[in-house]
Enzyme design. Structure first.
Site, PDB file in Angstrom:
ATOM      1  N   SER A 123       0.707  -1.176  -0.062  1.00 24.98           N
ATOM      2  CA  SER A 123       0.076   0.019  -0.138  1.00 24.98           C
ATOM      3  C   SER A 123       0.735   1.337   0.003  1.00 24.98           C
ATOM      4  CB  SER A 123      -0.846  -0.061   1.273  1.00 24.98           C
ATOM      5  OG  SER A 123      -1.561   1.281   1.459  1.00 24.98           O
ATOM      6  N   GLU A 125       0.157   3.620   1.657  1.00 26.66           N
ATOM      7  CA  GLU A 125       0.231   4.004   3.130  1.00 26.66           C
ATOM      8  C   GLU A 125       1.431   3.895   3.648  1.00 26.66           C
ATOM      9  OE1 GLU A 125      -2.535   5.283   5.474  1.00 26.66           O
ATOM     10  OE2 GLU A 125      -2.914   6.319   3.413  1.00 26.66           O
ATOM     11  N   TYR A 147      -2.041   0.187  10.435  1.00 27.43           N
ATOM     12  CA  TYR A 147      -2.287  -0.183   9.209  1.00 27.43           C
ATOM     13  C   TYR A 147      -0.990  -0.047   8.510  1.00 27.43           C
ATOM     14  CZ  TYR A 147      -3.970  -0.969   4.248  1.00 27.43           C
ATOM     15  OH  TYR A 147      -4.143  -1.328   3.028  1.00 27.43           O
TER      16      TYR A 147
END
Ligand code: GDR
Length: 336
Positions: A123, A125, A147
């Site tokens: 990801s 992220e 996460y």
């Protein structure tokens, strides 16, 4: 007939990938967690063409059994807890699924089917507090949520199993990707669904958090093609997948409200309770490696994507006003 195993098959990406692989002539197995409610609505049109198997990223034995039984040519790990704010509420569980879950499935492959090609959904992220823009495969990671930290572990364990055991393991660093199958909690779908409800008079207000955050939003259908291309490449490798174009949440709001001829300022309320403890301010992909080595390019651009989502949500909310028996499975899912 090539065989694929998809974890997270009931999710947005899993359902798009299953569609894509069925079209390519694959036999598709989907790993799904047992749940008391039916969560296969996104698979409604292809349910008879795929085989769902009970398994769980928390349960090592279930993964080994499934991998041994199905002997897949390709495994796509799309399972995990994917909503960033929830990872502050359940950080340990997020780590179990999103970090250690990757090791469990890699371990199952190492023991039960080491020739399978493996795709890990990493990801953007992971870039978090970005060290350079746009972000590419070599950009250092600085995740800003439990996460993002868990995804960083998943990314590196994928690389490690490639380097340690010669597994054909690829990590796709996926930037935000959306579409009508997106869950209602994510900002794009939250906005397009609210715009549709406001347009037909079912709602008047949309409460949002940080409107200044910027993301590189693409279409999920384009992104699953990139996953498949990675596993067809000669060498296992890591690729950034994104459009290369960044927009603010406010741009998304404006585009969605403009699509139905409404002024967003009359409906949007900024709610500080929806701000995150640590925000990722801006993400922008440099997808040039994927373009060069995989020939991948996104086909749906931002305004088209948001327009498509608003249109689908208008159909959905209009159907909700009809009799319940006229609602499609996905509509019933969204309503519930
Ligand atoms: P993200 O997606 O966290 O980037 O992760 P999300 O759509 O949740 O948030 C994007 C940005 O919008 C801001 N925002 C809001 N977000 C939500 N959900 N709800 C709101 O009301 C709201 N208001 C503003 C957020 O602060 C954020 O900056 C997605 C997920 O799919 C991950 O699983 C995936 O790994 C990454 O994309 C790439």
């Amino acid at each position: 007939m090539p065989t694929a195993l998809i974890t997270g098959v009931t999710g947005q990406d899993g359902s798009h990938l299953a569609d894509f692989l069925l079209d390519k002539g694959y036999r598709v197995f989907g790993l799904a967690r047992r749940s008391s409610g039916d969560n296969t609505q996104r698979l409604a049109n292809i349910r008879e063409h795929i085989t769902l198997l009970d398994g769980d990223l928390l349960d090592q034995a279930s993964l080994l059994r499934i991998v041994e039984q199905t002997q897949p040519d390709e495994v796509y790990n799309l399972a995990g807890m994917s909503f960033v704010p929830a990872s502050w509420q359940q950080p340990v569980l997020t780590g179990e699924f999103t970090a250690l879950g990757v090791t469990r499935i890699l371990e199952a492959l190492r023991q039960g089917c080491p020739t399978a090609r493996f795709f890990q959904a990493s990801s953007s992220e992971m870039f978090g507090k970005v060290r350079e823009s746009p972000q590419r495969e070599t950009t250092p990671l600085h995740p800003r949520s439990p996460y993002g930290v868990a995804k960083s572990y998943g990314h590196f364990i994928t690389i490690n199993y490639r380097e340690s055991f010669g597994i054909f393991a690829c990590s796709g660093i996926m930037f935000n990707h959306e579409g009508p199958r997106r869950g209602l909690e994510f900002v794009s779908r939250k906005i397009t669904h609210a715009v549709a409800r406001i347009k037909v008079g079912l709602a008047d207000e949309l409460r949002l958090g940080n409107l200044q955050a910027r993301r590189d939003w693409g279409y999920a259908g384009d992104f699953v093609r990139a996953m498949w291309l990675m596993l067809q490449h000669d060498e296992p490798d890591d690729f950034v997948i994104g459009t290369g174009v960044t927009h603010s949440v406010q741009d998304l709001v404006e585009t969605a409200f403009d699509h139905v001829g409404l002024d967003w300022r009359e409906h949007v309320v900024v709610d500080p309770a929806l701000y995150r403890p640590a925000e990722v301010d801006v993400l922008q992909a440099d997808p040039s490696k994927a373009r060069r080595l995989l020939g991948w390019q996104p086909q749906v651009e931002f305004a088209e994507l948001i327009g498509m989502m608003v249109e689908e949500d208008l159909n959905l909310v209009e159907a909700r006003n009809q009799k319940p028996e006229n609602r499609s499975a996905q509509e019933r899912h969204v309503v519930s």
